[in-house]
Design a protein around this motif. Structure first.
Motif, PDB file in Angstrom:
ATOM      1  N   SER A 149      -1.541  -6.772   2.029  1.00 14.63           N
ATOM      2  CA  SER A 149      -0.755  -5.545   2.132  1.00 14.63           C
ATOM      3  C   SER A 149      -0.091  -5.484   3.499  1.00 14.63           C
ATOM      4  O   SER A 149      -0.452  -6.226   4.416  1.00 14.63           O
ATOM      5  CB  SER A 149      -1.658  -4.324   1.935  1.00 14.63           C
ATOM      6  N   LEU A 150       0.862  -4.581   3.647  1.00 22.87           N
ATOM      7  CA  LEU A 150       1.568  -4.438   4.917  1.00 22.87           C
ATOM      8  C   LEU A 150       0.610  -3.969   6.009  1.00 22.87           C
ATOM      9  O   LEU A 150       0.693  -4.430   7.150  1.00 22.87           O
ATOM     10  CB  LEU A 150       2.733  -3.462   4.772  1.00 22.87           C
ATOM     11  N   LYS A 206       9.082  -4.870   9.552  1.00 26.86           N
ATOM     12  CA  LYS A 206       9.474  -4.523   8.180  1.00 26.86           C
ATOM     13  C   LYS A 206      10.715  -5.292   7.745  1.00 26.86           C
ATOM     14  O   LYS A 206      10.819  -5.756   6.608  1.00 26.86           O
ATOM     15  CB  LYS A 206       9.734  -3.024   8.071  1.00 26.86           C
ATOM     16  N   GLY A 251       4.858  -3.391  -5.422  1.00 26.27           N
ATOM     17  CA  GLY A 251       5.679  -2.627  -4.481  1.00 26.27           C
ATOM     18  C   GLY A 251       7.100  -3.127  -4.386  1.00 26.27           C
ATOM     19  O   GLY A 251       7.492  -4.108  -5.013  1.00 26.27           O
ATOM     20  N   SER A 299       6.932  -2.379   1.363  1.00 27.84           N
ATOM     21  CA  SER A 299       5.628  -1.844   0.970  1.00 27.84           C
ATOM     22  C   SER A 299       5.072  -2.686  -0.169  1.00 27.84           C
ATOM     23  O   SER A 299       5.800  -3.404  -0.837  1.00 27.84           O
ATOM     24  CB  SER A 299       5.766  -0.394   0.519  1.00 27.84           C
TER      25      SER A 299
END
Length: 177
Positions: free
Chosen positions: A47-48, A70, A87, A91
């Motif tokens: 995940s981020l 990002k 996502g 995200s």
């Protein structure tokens, strides 16, 4: 007495010289992200938030470079180096694209020199290897809806509506017998 006053000449404004910052050496953000994602053994991807924590642990300033991080993730997904099972955008979770990673590690393409008459031209690396061009992605435009002419609405003055409201809410007095 003569009234001659000496006016000092205006000196041209000098702009301060910009000091060039030395370029930082080391891996790029994209390289760091790929390294973290490839090191992960998670089946569903990274995940981020997990990506940020692992980058921070390796010494990267995540708070300062959040936008850059990002943007790099979105670019890696667009180029195909990362897969995004869940996502959209920056995200969700990210996995390494094994097909693209293997293709990247292949031998580097060397430029071939072509002689045309007296001029020497260098061929681009893509043309030298005979690589096929990937078809360009075209964005589909949604059909625009025809605009309907707005029907002319009759607007009532607020004064009249207040009067009507006041009349309707009045209690009518009944005459006494």
């Amino acid at each position: 007495m003569s009234g001659v006053i000496a006016i000092p000449q205006a000196t041209p404004a000098t702009t301060p010289k910009k000091r060039s910052k030395p370029k930082k050496t080391g891996p790029t953000v994209s390289d760091r992200i790929l390294k973290v994602v490839s090191a992960s053994s998670d089946r569903s991807g990274v995940s981020l938030a997990a990506l940020k924590t692992s980058l921070a642990a390796s010494g990267y300033d995540v708070v300062k470079n959040n936008a850059r991080l990002k943007l790099a993730v979105r670019r890696l997904v667009a180029k195909g180096y990362l897969l995004q099972p869940k996502g959209t955008g920056a995200s969700g979770s990210f996995k390494i694209n094994k097909n693209k990673a293997v293709a990247k590690k292949k031998k580097p393409i060397k430029n071939k020199v072509k002689k045309v008459g007296a001029k020497v031209r260098r061929a681009s690396p893509k043309k030298a290897a005979g690589a096929k061009k990937s078809p360009k992605k075209t964005k589909r435009k949604s059909p625009k809806k025809a605009k309907r002419p707005a029907a002319a609405k009759k607007t009532k003055s607020p004064r009249k509506t207040k009067r009507r409201l006041a009349k309707s809410t009045r209690v009518k007095a009944t005459p006494k017998k």
